[in-house]
Design a protein around this motif. Structure first.
Motif, mmCIF file in Angstrom:
data_model
loop_
_atom_site.group_PDB
_atom_site.id
_atom_site.type_symbol
_atom_site.label_atom_id
_atom_site.label_comp_id
_atom_site.label_asym_id
_atom_site.label_seq_id
_atom_site.Cartn_x
_atom_site.Cartn_y
_atom_site.Cartn_z
ATOM 1 N N TYR A 84 -7.333 2.360 -15.379
ATOM 2 C CA TYR A 84 -6.050 3.045 -15.475
ATOM 3 C C TYR A 84 -4.923 2.174 -14.931
ATOM 4 C CZ TYR A 84 -8.863 7.310 -16.152
ATOM 5 O OH TYR A 84 -9.744 8.256 -16.607
ATOM 6 N N TRP A 87 1.814 22.846 -15.134
ATOM 7 C CA TRP A 87 2.848 21.836 -15.357
ATOM 8 C C TRP A 87 4.140 22.388 -15.946
ATOM 9 C CZ3 TRP A 87 -0.218 17.158 -17.862
ATOM 10 C CH2 TRP A 87 -1.163 16.692 -16.925
ATOM 11 N N THR A 132 -3.409 15.527 -13.342
ATOM 12 C CA THR A 132 -2.167 15.601 -12.571
ATOM 13 C C THR A 132 -1.858 14.281 -11.880
ATOM 14 O OG1 THR A 132 -2.512 17.977 -12.226
ATOM 15 C CG2 THR A 132 -0.977 16.872 -10.743
ATOM 16 N N GLN A 133 -2.880 13.602 -11.399
ATOM 17 C CA GLN A 133 -2.664 12.321 -10.728
ATOM 18 C C GLN A 133 -2.024 11.285 -11.656
ATOM 19 O OE1 GLN A 133 -6.463 11.146 -9.088
ATOM 20 N NE2 GLN A 133 -6.536 12.908 -7.698
ATOM 21 N N HIS A 134 -2.362 11.346 -12.936
ATOM 22 C CA HIS A 134 -1.801 10.372 -13.880
ATOM 23 C C HIS A 134 -0.293 10.530 -14.025
ATOM 24 C CE1 HIS A 134 -5.558 8.589 -14.988
ATOM 25 N NE2 HIS A 134 -6.068 9.716 -15.450
ATOM 26 N N GLN A 194 1.790 10.814 -11.821
ATOM 27 C CA GLN A 194 2.486 10.054 -10.777
ATOM 28 C C GLN A 194 2.748 8.610 -11.211
ATOM 29 O OE1 GLN A 194 0.348 10.382 -7.029
ATOM 30 N NE2 GLN A 194 -0.237 12.503 -7.477
ATOM 31 N N HIS A 195 2.055 8.166 -12.257
ATOM 32 C CA HIS A 195 2.137 6.760 -12.654
ATOM 33 C C HIS A 195 2.527 6.550 -14.113
ATOM 34 C CE1 HIS A 195 -0.011 5.953 -8.884
ATOM 35 N NE2 HIS A 195 -0.870 6.898 -9.238
ATOM 36 N N ASP A 251 -7.076 18.040 -11.542
ATOM 37 C CA ASP A 251 -6.595 17.094 -10.530
ATOM 38 C C ASP A 251 -6.457 15.692 -11.098
ATOM 39 O OD1 ASP A 251 -6.421 19.060 -8.633
ATOM 40 O OD2 ASP A 251 -8.335 18.573 -7.656
ATOM 41 N N GLU A 252 -7.438 15.263 -11.896
ATOM 42 C CA GLU A 252 -7.371 13.926 -12.490
ATOM 43 C C GLU A 252 -6.166 13.801 -13.412
ATOM 44 O OE1 GLU A 252 -12.231 13.215 -12.592
ATOM 45 O OE2 GLU A 252 -11.098 13.435 -14.453
ATOM 46 N N TYR A 256 -0.827 1.928 -15.752
ATOM 47 C CA TYR A 256 0.183 2.146 -14.712
ATOM 48 C C TYR A 256 1.103 0.924 -14.583
ATOM 49 C CZ TYR A 256 -3.063 5.834 -13.071
ATOM 50 O OH TYR A 256 -3.892 6.934 -12.956
#
Length: 355
Positions: free
Chosen positions: A208, A265, A236-238, A240-241, A233-234, A212
């Protein structure tokens, strides 16, 4: 203001709302998946995720030009925003197909540069195109010129043992110069020899960080991350980038995940699985009422996309069993879905009583 001016202003307002909805949908999307993301599937996913961007199965440009367009490009109005994914490597044919797709109402035309199957390689399209950036750029430029909707690209990080970030980023830069502003990055390499398409979705390691980095270095491009995303969760973390997360098999095998993400979201009220499924009833009954002579639709064509709705839930196996065993039978209708729901909900009630 004249009636003509009012009509024109109303049309512009509608176009702006449609554009705004399309742009917002970048955050959450469902990947194009062969044999899965047909129109029935997309209607179901739209119920679950009102704000997501949906993608068609890949259709080869030749099929769009010469084939049964009404079948290949079937789309229900509720699906918007929805993109058509094309396969091919001949700029003139891709341009024709893109124009047809836009005329059929698709909101985006996406070029497949990531599929690793033998059939795709033999036709010189899919992932092997990552080694021909000039050809992809010429194709994208022709498609941009031919249609009035965004043209995007879905790609891998590289092919086989291509492990140089510079090669990957140069590919993106070449395509971006041709007019592509959005890239869906399946964050693994495609192995064209020695791995099956299924293994290509699981064996090559995920990176990933390349996607990013691409977004950091090229903030003007829209970058959507795809590959191996299995949980809320996975996904949602993406965000951020990158600009968005695209779910593939997780959205199909556990479609309620789409609903949870859409609510988390974009806002709204979390609905139960049963409530969401019952909202599909008008569509199912309308499709069945059209009859096999007109569209060839039977219940099994729709219910095959519903089987994962109760994945991981008590009664989920019974739900799948009822639909799998009954949907193919002559005369199967909505009552079978109610039967499956009733049995599944009885498991949930029993669990509550036991508690």
């Amino acid at each position: 203001m004249s009636a003509t001016e009012a009509h024109e202003n109303a049309g512009k307002s509608l176009d702006l709302r449609k554009k705004s909805r399309y742009e917002a949908s970048l955050r959450l999307s469902v990947a194009p998946m062969m044999d899965w993301t047909d129109s029935h599937c997309r209607v179901f996913h739209r119920l679950l995720a009102p704000h997501a961007r949906l993608y068609s199965e890949m259709v080869h440009a030749n099929a769009v030009i010469h084939g049964d367009r009404d079948r290949l490009l079937a789309m229900d109005p509720v699906e918007h925003p929805v993109a058509l994914q094309l396969g091919g490597s001949e700029p003139e044919l891709l341009a024709q197909a893109a124009k047809i797709g836009a005329e059929y109402g698709f909101d985006e035309i996406n070029l497949n540069c990531g599929c690793p199957s033998d059939r795709v390689q033999a036709g010189r399209f899919g992932a092997c195109l990552m080694r021909e950036p000039a050809l992809v750029a010429a194709s994208v430029a022709a498609m941009v010129e031919a249609c009035d909707v965004p043209v995007t690209v879905k790609c891998r990080l590289g092919v086989d043992d291509d492990h140089d970030y510079g090669t990957f980023s140069a590919f993106v830069d070449t395509i971006a110069q041709a007019g592509c502003r959005m890239f869906v990055v399946h964050a693994r390499n495609a192995w064209l020899k020695g791995l099956s398409p299924k293994e290509n979705r699981e064996v090559p390691p995920l990176r990933y960080d390349w996607a990013y980095r691409l977004k950091r270095e090229r903030p003007d491009l829209q970058i959507v991350v795809n590959g191996g995303i299995a949980t809320q969760d996975e996904a949602t973390q993406h965000l951020q980038h990158a600009d968005g997360a695209m779910l593939g098999r997780a959205a199909y095998h556990d479609p309620y995940l789409l609903h949870r993400l859409d609510v988390a979201w974009f806002g709204g009220e979390l609905r139960t699985r049963g409530e969401l499924l019952r909202a599909l009833r008008p569509y199912v009954e309308d499709q069945l009422a059209r009859g096999p002579l007109q569209k060839g639709v039977s219940l099994k064509h729709i219910t095959r996309h519903l089987l994962g709705l109760f994945a991981g839930e008590r009664g989920g196996r019974a739900f799948r069993q009822v639909l799998s065993e009954g949907a193919h039978k002559p005369g199967a209708n909505w009552s079978l879905i109610e039967q499956a729901l009733a049995l599944t909900e009885s498991f949930a009630d029993a669990q509550v009583d036991a508690a």
